[in-house]
Design a protein around this motif. Structure first.
Motif, PDB file in Angstrom:
ATOM      1  N   PRO A  94       1.055  -1.194   0.113  1.00 40.80           N
ATOM      2  CA  PRO A  94       0.087  -0.018   0.036  1.00 40.80           C
ATOM      3  C   PRO A  94       0.950   1.050  -0.031  1.00 40.80           C
ATOM      4  CG  PRO A  94      -0.848  -1.492   1.743  1.00 40.80           C
ATOM      5  CD  PRO A  94       0.618  -1.889   1.044  1.00 40.80           C
ATOM      6  N   ASN A  95       0.929   1.793  -1.044  1.00 41.06           N
ATOM      7  CA  ASN A  95       1.740   3.019  -1.193  1.00 41.06           C
ATOM      8  C   ASN A  95       1.554   3.665  -2.468  1.00 41.06           C
ATOM      9  OD1 ASN A  95       3.803   4.862  -1.415  1.00 41.06           O
ATOM     10  ND2 ASN A  95       5.541   3.395  -2.059  1.00 41.06           N
ATOM     11  N   PRO A  96       0.641   4.749  -2.461  1.00 41.36           N
ATOM     12  CA  PRO A  96       0.176   5.634  -3.547  1.00 41.36           C
ATOM     13  C   PRO A  96       1.141   6.324  -4.445  1.00 41.36           C
ATOM     14  CG  PRO A  96      -0.671   6.646  -1.777  1.00 41.36           C
ATOM     15  CD  PRO A  96      -0.008   5.473  -1.254  1.00 41.36           C
ATOM     16  N   ARG A 102       0.539   0.350  -4.583  1.00 45.47           N
ATOM     17  CA  ARG A 102      -1.075   0.446  -4.932  1.00 45.47           C
ATOM     18  C   ARG A 102      -1.904   1.376  -3.703  1.00 45.47           C
ATOM     19  NH1 ARG A 102      -3.557  -3.250  -1.020  1.00 45.47           N
ATOM     20  NH2 ARG A 102      -1.954  -4.577   0.042  1.00 45.47           N
ATOM     21  N   SER A 103      -2.752   1.923  -4.306  1.00 40.72           N
ATOM     22  CA  SER A 103      -3.370   2.788  -3.579  1.00 40.72           C
ATOM     23  C   SER A 103      -4.270   2.183  -2.363  1.00 40.72           C
ATOM     24  CB  SER A 103      -4.355   3.743  -4.321  1.00 40.72           C
ATOM     25  OG  SER A 103      -3.640   4.498  -5.172  1.00 40.72           O
ATOM     26  N   PHE A 106      -3.917   1.862   1.895  1.00 40.29           N
ATOM     27  CA  PHE A 106      -2.903   2.964   2.259  1.00 40.29           C
ATOM     28  C   PHE A 106      -3.527   3.712   3.321  1.00 40.29           C
ATOM     29  CE2 PHE A 106      -0.916   6.951   2.277  1.00 40.29           C
ATOM     30  CZ  PHE A 106       0.421   6.470   2.680  1.00 40.29           C
ATOM     31  N   ARG A 118       8.880   6.903   0.006  1.00 38.79           N
ATOM     32  CA  ARG A 118       7.878   6.856  -0.738  1.00 38.79           C
ATOM     33  C   ARG A 118       8.292   6.219  -2.161  1.00 38.79           C
ATOM     34  NH1 ARG A 118       6.957  12.324   1.249  1.00 38.79           N
ATOM     35  NH2 ARG A 118       8.220  13.186  -0.955  1.00 38.79           N
ATOM     36  N   ARG A 163       2.715  11.869  -9.229  1.00 39.80           N
ATOM     37  CA  ARG A 163       1.728  11.418  -8.220  1.00 39.80           C
ATOM     38  C   ARG A 163       1.190  12.824  -7.540  1.00 39.80           C
ATOM     39  NH1 ARG A 163       1.463   6.012  -7.748  1.00 39.80           N
ATOM     40  NH2 ARG A 163       1.990   5.279  -9.978  1.00 39.80           N
ATOM     41  N   MET A 167      -2.785  13.490  -7.391  1.00 43.60           N
ATOM     42  CA  MET A 167      -3.623  13.549  -5.882  1.00 43.60           C
ATOM     43  C   MET A 167      -4.213  15.145  -5.752  1.00 43.60           C
ATOM     44  SD  MET A 167      -0.925  11.509  -3.457  1.00 43.60           S
ATOM     45  CE  MET A 167      -0.381   9.838  -3.811  1.00 43.60           C
ATOM     46  N   TRP A 171      -2.249  15.567  -1.486  1.00 40.15           N
ATOM     47  CA  TRP A 171      -0.908  15.111  -1.450  1.00 40.15           C
ATOM     48  C   TRP A 171      -0.211  15.366   0.167  1.00 40.15           C
ATOM     49  CZ3 TRP A 171       3.202  12.744  -4.012  1.00 40.15           C
ATOM     50  CH2 TRP A 171       4.320  13.060  -3.628  1.00 40.15           C
ATOM     51  N   LEU A 174      -1.799  13.005   2.584  1.00 37.14           N
ATOM     52  CA  LEU A 174      -1.642  11.618   2.432  1.00 37.14           C
ATOM     53  C   LEU A 174       0.030  11.420   2.794  1.00 37.14           C
ATOM     54  CD1 LEU A 174      -3.421  10.592  -0.940  1.00 37.14           C
ATOM     55  CD2 LEU A 174      -3.825   9.969   1.553  1.00 37.14           C
TER      56      LEU A 174
END
Length: 226
Positions: A94-96, A102-103, A106, A118, A163, A167, A171, A174
């Motif tokens: 889990p790491n957007p 993957r989102s 997370f 990241r 990214r 977002m 951002w 998150l």
């Protein structure tokens, strides 16, 4: 002929990584064999071509640029376990913020690997290529590892920028407990490790490292011993 093989291997590896960008090709493969099948197929192709590329670099004419000294090999043996752990912990986690993450799942308050960095896979690539570049000071290996190192280092801000744009205003929320540079969020107090450690992934990372270390001589032709 050896330079020709190296050029062919480099070209094939580069072209293989254009597959996801070809309109309709990725989606068509996913429809036929499923997402997991596509990932498995693409991963196997990438690993196979990478091994061929490394072997081809070893077969290319030796044009020395700098001498190897004992601490260069120690640097590789120190960097590789770290790189493998980062790659295994980061892939599919889990790491957007990273293309390999993957989102889903997370939690910004418990960011997991993203709290450490990241971009774990790009840092793994930078460690792998940078350490091997140091220990292989001939022209063919500079042409092999140099582009990988540049791709990793230049790719980090590029991925982050994309990214951040995707977002929009989310951002800051998150990414509040994460950092790009490894351990930066820990050093500044924005992140503290918590929860259950990823035992299964750590065991897998240890197994991968052991396999790479023991098979290095047989596959690559050079012992991994320092």
């Amino acid at each position: 002929m050896d330079w020709i093989e190296f050029a062919l291997a480099m070209t094939a590896f580069a072209l293989s990584h254009r597959i996801p960008a070809v309109p309709g090709l990725r989606s068509g493969l996913v429809r036929r064999i499923g997402l997991r099948g596509y990932v498995a197929l693409f991963s196997a192709l990438s690993v196979g071509l990478l091994v061929w590329l490394i072997v081809a670099a070893g077969r290319a004419p030796f044009v020395p640029l700098w001498d190897q000294v004992p601490w260069h090999r120690w640097a590789v043996n120190i960097a590789m376990p770290v790189a493998i752990v980062l790659a295994v912990l980061g892939t599919g986690a889990p790491n957007p913020f990273a293309f390999e993450g993957r989102s889903a799942g997370f939690d910004p308050d418990r960011p997991g690997i993203a709290g450490l960095t990241r971009q774990p896979l790009l840092w793994a690539l930078a460690l792998w290529s940078g350490a091997h570049l140091l220990a292989n000071g001939d022209l063919a290996h500079v042409l092999l590892f140099g582009p990988f190192l540049l791709m990793a280092l230049l790719g980090m801000p590029l991925v982050e920028r994309r990214r951040r744009t995707a977002m929009a205003g989310g951002w800051d929320r998150l990414a509040a407990h994460t950092g790009l540079v490894p351990f930066a969020a820990l050093a500044t107090g924005r992140w503290r490790p918590g929860g259950r450690p990823p035992v299964a992934r750590l065991v897998l990372a240890a197994a991968v490292w052991a396999a790479v270390w023991h098979l290095h001589g047989a596959v690559i032709g050079v012992s991994a011993l320092p």
